[in-house]
Design a protein around this motif. Structure first.
Motif, PDB file in Angstrom:
ATOM      1  N   GLY A 157       0.723  -1.076   0.033  1.00 37.08           N
ATOM      2  CA  GLY A 157      -0.046   0.024   0.008  1.00 37.08           C
ATOM      3  C   GLY A 157       1.045   1.001  -0.074  1.00 37.08           C
ATOM      4  O   GLY A 157       0.472   2.113  -0.677  1.00 37.08           O
ATOM      5  N   TRP A 158       1.801   1.333   0.684  1.00 33.32           N
ATOM      6  CA  TRP A 158       2.944   2.255   0.873  1.00 33.32           C
ATOM      7  C   TRP A 158       3.479   2.648  -0.603  1.00 33.32           C
ATOM      8  O   TRP A 158       3.706   3.677  -0.794  1.00 33.32           O
ATOM      9  CB  TRP A 158       4.061   2.144   2.033  1.00 33.32           C
ATOM     10  N   LEU A 159       4.103   1.599  -1.313  1.00 35.27           N
ATOM     11  CA  LEU A 159       4.588   1.804  -2.462  1.00 35.27           C
ATOM     12  C   LEU A 159       3.590   2.168  -3.253  1.00 35.27           C
ATOM     13  O   LEU A 159       4.236   2.821  -4.288  1.00 35.27           O
ATOM     14  CB  LEU A 159       5.077   0.329  -2.748  1.00 35.27           C
ATOM     15  N   GLY A 160       2.544   1.884  -3.632  1.00 37.87           N
ATOM     16  CA  GLY A 160       1.282   2.421  -4.417  1.00 37.87           C
ATOM     17  C   GLY A 160       1.435   3.928  -4.271  1.00 37.87           C
ATOM     18  O   GLY A 160       1.228   4.538  -5.128  1.00 37.87           O
ATOM     19  N   MET A 161       1.073   4.345  -2.910  1.00 36.82           N
ATOM     20  CA  MET A 161       1.176   5.837  -2.791  1.00 36.82           C
ATOM     21  C   MET A 161       2.658   6.135  -3.102  1.00 36.82           C
ATOM     22  O   MET A 161       2.459   7.513  -3.789  1.00 36.82           O
ATOM     23  CB  MET A 161       0.843   6.125  -1.319  1.00 36.82           C
ATOM     24  N   GLU A 162       3.703   5.722  -3.074  1.00 37.11           N
ATOM     25  CA  GLU A 162       5.005   6.328  -3.458  1.00 37.11           C
ATOM     26  C   GLU A 162       4.943   6.343  -5.097  1.00 37.11           C
ATOM     27  O   GLU A 162       5.264   7.378  -5.519  1.00 37.11           O
ATOM     28  CB  GLU A 162       6.068   5.673  -2.964  1.00 37.11           C
ATOM     29  N   LEU A 163       4.535   5.337  -5.633  1.00 39.30           N
ATOM     30  CA  LEU A 163       4.594   5.253  -7.183  1.00 39.30           C
ATOM     31  C   LEU A 163       3.495   6.097  -7.839  1.00 39.30           C
ATOM     32  O   LEU A 163       3.693   6.849  -8.922  1.00 39.30           O
ATOM     33  CB  LEU A 163       4.545   3.807  -7.495  1.00 39.30           C
ATOM     34  N   GLY A 164       2.251   6.032  -7.083  1.00 40.63           N
ATOM     35  CA  GLY A 164       1.253   7.095  -7.634  1.00 40.63           C
ATOM     36  C   GLY A 164       0.319   6.304  -8.768  1.00 40.63           C
ATOM     37  O   GLY A 164       0.875   5.073  -9.321  1.00 40.63           O
ATOM     38  N   ALA A 165      -1.008   6.673  -8.913  1.00 39.24           N
ATOM     39  CA  ALA A 165      -1.810   6.116  -9.684  1.00 39.24           C
ATOM     40  C   ALA A 165      -1.472   5.887 -11.196  1.00 39.24           C
ATOM     41  O   ALA A 165      -1.652   4.778 -11.641  1.00 39.24           O
ATOM     42  CB  ALA A 165      -3.242   6.721  -9.548  1.00 39.24           C
ATOM     43  N   GLN A 166      -0.765   6.582 -11.851  1.00 40.17           N
ATOM     44  CA  GLN A 166      -0.447   6.633 -13.323  1.00 40.17           C
ATOM     45  C   GLN A 166       0.278   5.357 -13.306  1.00 40.17           C
ATOM     46  O   GLN A 166       0.530   4.606 -14.472  1.00 40.17           O
ATOM     47  CB  GLN A 166       0.022   8.024 -13.709  1.00 40.17           C
ATOM     48  N   ALA A 167       1.494   5.513 -12.366  1.00 38.92           N
ATOM     49  CA  ALA A 167       2.480   4.290 -12.523  1.00 38.92           C
ATOM     50  C   ALA A 167       1.618   2.973 -12.298  1.00 38.92           C
ATOM     51  O   ALA A 167       2.152   2.223 -13.191  1.00 38.92           O
ATOM     52  CB  ALA A 167       3.709   4.408 -11.529  1.00 38.92           C
ATOM     53  N   LEU A 168       0.952   2.695 -11.485  1.00 38.59           N
ATOM     54  CA  LEU A 168       0.003   1.674 -11.090  1.00 38.59           C
ATOM     55  C   LEU A 168      -0.696   1.196 -12.481  1.00 38.59           C
ATOM     56  O   LEU A 168      -0.492   0.118 -13.002  1.00 38.59           O
ATOM     57  CB  LEU A 168      -0.872   1.906 -10.082  1.00 38.59           C
ATOM     58  N   ARG A 169      -1.220   2.099 -12.886  1.00 43.37           N
ATOM     59  CA  ARG A 169      -2.035   1.962 -14.149  1.00 43.37           C
ATOM     60  C   ARG A 169      -1.248   1.739 -15.596  1.00 43.37           C
ATOM     61  O   ARG A 169      -1.344   0.541 -16.208  1.00 43.37           O
ATOM     62  CB  ARG A 169      -2.996   3.211 -14.757  1.00 43.37           C
ATOM     63  N   ASP A 170      -0.080   2.204 -15.618  1.00 47.38           N
ATOM     64  CA  ASP A 170       0.806   2.293 -16.832  1.00 47.38           C
ATOM     65  C   ASP A 170       1.249   0.696 -16.610  1.00 47.38           C
ATOM     66  O   ASP A 170       1.388  -0.273 -17.635  1.00 47.38           O
ATOM     67  CB  ASP A 170       2.059   2.954 -16.681  1.00 47.38           C
ATOM     68  N   GLN A 171       1.677   0.136 -15.276  1.00 47.24           N
ATOM     69  CA  GLN A 171       2.365  -1.157 -15.346  1.00 47.24           C
ATOM     70  C   GLN A 171       1.312  -2.183 -15.665  1.00 47.24           C
ATOM     71  O   GLN A 171       1.650  -3.180 -15.877  1.00 47.24           O
ATOM     72  CB  GLN A 171       3.205  -1.442 -13.989  1.00 47.24           C
ATOM     73  N   ALA A 172       0.107  -1.898 -14.752  1.00 43.75           N
ATOM     74  CA  ALA A 172      -0.760  -2.858 -15.147  1.00 43.75           C
ATOM     75  C   ALA A 172      -1.314  -3.175 -16.660  1.00 43.75           C
ATOM     76  O   ALA A 172      -1.532  -4.210 -16.866  1.00 43.75           O
ATOM     77  CB  ALA A 172      -2.003  -2.468 -14.388  1.00 43.75           C
ATOM     78  N   GLY A 173      -1.167  -1.919 -17.356  1.00 42.06           N
ATOM     79  CA  GLY A 173      -1.535  -1.979 -18.911  1.00 42.06           C
ATOM     80  C   GLY A 173      -0.645  -2.762 -19.515  1.00 42.06           C
ATOM     81  O   GLY A 173      -1.023  -3.713 -20.490  1.00 42.06           O
ATOM     82  N   LYS A 174       0.644  -3.044 -19.055  1.00 37.16           N
ATOM     83  CA  LYS A 174       1.787  -3.722 -19.790  1.00 37.16           C
ATOM     84  C   LYS A 174       1.579  -5.186 -19.662  1.00 37.16           C
ATOM     85  O   LYS A 174       1.816  -6.145 -20.444  1.00 37.16           O
ATOM     86  CB  LYS A 174       3.081  -3.406 -19.107  1.00 37.16           C
ATOM     87  N   PHE A 175       0.646  -5.672 -18.469  1.00 33.96           N
ATOM     88  CA  PHE A 175       0.441  -7.002 -18.318  1.00 33.96           C
ATOM     89  C   PHE A 175      -0.954  -7.220 -19.026  1.00 33.96           C
ATOM     90  O   PHE A 175      -1.349  -8.484 -19.011  1.00 33.96           O
ATOM     91  CB  PHE A 175       0.054  -7.322 -16.865  1.00 33.96           C
ATOM     92  N   GLY A 176      -1.594  -6.242 -19.560  1.00 27.44           N
ATOM     93  CA  GLY A 176      -2.642  -6.592 -20.279  1.00 27.44           C
ATOM     94  C   GLY A 176      -3.928  -6.037 -19.749  1.00 27.44           C
ATOM     95  O   GLY A 176      -5.058  -5.917 -20.280  1.00 27.44           O
ATOM     96  N   PHE A 177      -4.020  -5.190 -18.842  1.00 25.10           N
ATOM     97  CA  PHE A 177      -5.137  -4.453 -18.124  1.00 25.10           C
ATOM     98  C   PHE A 177      -5.575  -3.449 -19.033  1.00 25.10           C
ATOM     99  O   PHE A 177      -4.817  -2.775 -19.735  1.00 25.10           O
ATOM    100  CB  PHE A 177      -4.821  -3.712 -16.819  1.00 25.10           C
ATOM    101  N   GLY A 178      -6.839  -3.362 -19.416  1.00 30.31           N
ATOM    102  CA  GLY A 178      -7.319  -2.422 -20.115  1.00 30.31           C
ATOM    103  C   GLY A 178      -7.618  -2.968 -21.686  1.00 30.31           C
ATOM    104  O   GLY A 178      -8.255  -2.176 -22.413  1.00 30.31           O
ATOM    105  N   GLN A 179      -6.985  -4.025 -21.773  1.00 31.41           N
ATOM    106  CA  GLN A 179      -7.169  -4.474 -23.315  1.00 31.41           C
ATOM    107  C   GLN A 179      -8.131  -5.043 -23.552  1.00 31.41           C
ATOM    108  O   GLN A 179      -8.704  -6.125 -22.807  1.00 31.41           O
ATOM    109  CB  GLN A 179      -5.789  -5.096 -23.760  1.00 31.41           C
ATOM    110  N   GLN A 180      -8.913  -4.907 -24.937  1.00 31.36           N
ATOM    111  CA  GLN A 180      -9.874  -5.660 -25.349  1.00 31.36           C
ATOM    112  C   GLN A 180      -9.495  -6.986 -25.791  1.00 31.36           C
ATOM    113  O   GLN A 180      -9.157  -7.260 -27.021  1.00 31.36           O
ATOM    114  CB  GLN A 180     -10.766  -4.901 -26.364  1.00 31.36           C
ATOM    115  N   LEU A 181      -9.348  -8.160 -25.078  1.00 31.62           N
ATOM    116  CA  LEU A 181      -8.899  -9.201 -25.452  1.00 31.62           C
ATOM    117  C   LEU A 181      -9.869 -10.225 -25.920  1.00 31.62           C
ATOM    118  O   LEU A 181     -10.885 -10.105 -25.633  1.00 31.62           O
ATOM    119  CB  LEU A 181      -8.109 -10.150 -24.335  1.00 31.62           C
TER     120      LEU A 181
END
Length: 226
Positions: free
Chosen positions: A26-50
């Motif tokens: 949780g602390w790391l998430g706050m340090e990284l910020g929302a955009q970094a979380l979304r960007d990294q999740a997107g690289k694993f496939g989050f947000g993609q129409q599979l």
């Protein structure tokens, strides 16, 4: 989070992952910020129409979140939405040295004479993390199974990498119990994601390492140690 999971409150990343120390991530998430979380999740496939070829509901990390919501999102809570397929893709991406592959359901199509009419070819979706980072994650996930919340996923003589999850999803409802894994960790052959909705028979006592890990173990054993 299990009582005492964070030790003295300053665990290493490996120990935090192995023991499911939510406050550390949780602390790391706050340090990284929302955009970094979304960007990294997107690289694993989050947000993609599979398509597999049926359409798959996209997984997502919420937009426009405040600091406490960043912490919750970093541990898979708040409005994070994820499918079992997406979780399996994360496990497979780590196993595949950081490269995420396009999932598919049909390997080949045969005609009435059993001649192959169509063959699905493996296709990369993209690189989620570097080879070194994937290797570090694999070692951390092995610690989950050898000395953490995922010991019920152990397979004798086989290195197993895994991660448990217990997801709250509504007031008064029992949590979903998750476990993702791959094996053998040193020569991967299979990646698995298991979710027991509403805790199954375990109800409010459900935890991914308790009820989902043994199912993941049995599936992996059926493939690599028949």
């Amino acid at each position: 989070m299990r009582a005492g999971a964070c030790g003295d409150g300053r665990p290493s990343l490996t120990d935090a992952l192995a023991k499911s120390c939510n406050t550390a991530f949780g602390w790391l998430g706050m340090e990284l910020g929302a955009q970094a979380l979304r960007d990294q999740a997107g690289k694993f496939g989050f947000g993609q129409q599979l398509s597999v070829p049926m359409a798959v509901s996209p997984s997502r990390v919420p937009e426009q979140i405040n600091k406490p919501q960043e912490a919750l999102s970093a541990i898979g809570q708040y409005d994070v939405r994820v499918t079992p397929l997406q979780v399996a893709m994360i496990a497979a991406g780590v196993a595949n040295e950081g490269v995420v592959m396009q999932p598919y359901l049909v390997r080949q199509t045969k005609g009435a004479d059993l001649a192959v009419l169509d063959q699905t070819q493996p296709r990369e979706l993209g690189r989620a993390v570097s080879k070194d980072t994937a290797g570090a994650l694999s070692r951390m996930m092995q610690k989950v199974v050898t000395d953490g919340t995922g010991t019920r996923a152990r397979i004798d003589g086989i290195k197993v990498a895994g991660k448990s999850g217990t997801a709250e999803h509504g007031e008064g409802r029992n949590p979903h119990a998750w476990f993702m894994s791959f094996a053998p960790a040193d020569d991967p052959k299979i990646a698995v994601a298991v979710v027991i909705e509403d805790g199954g028979n375990a109800g409010s006592e459900a935890a991914g390492g308790r009820i989902s890990a043994p199912i993941a173990r049995d599936v992996m054993k059926a493939v690599i140690a028949p």
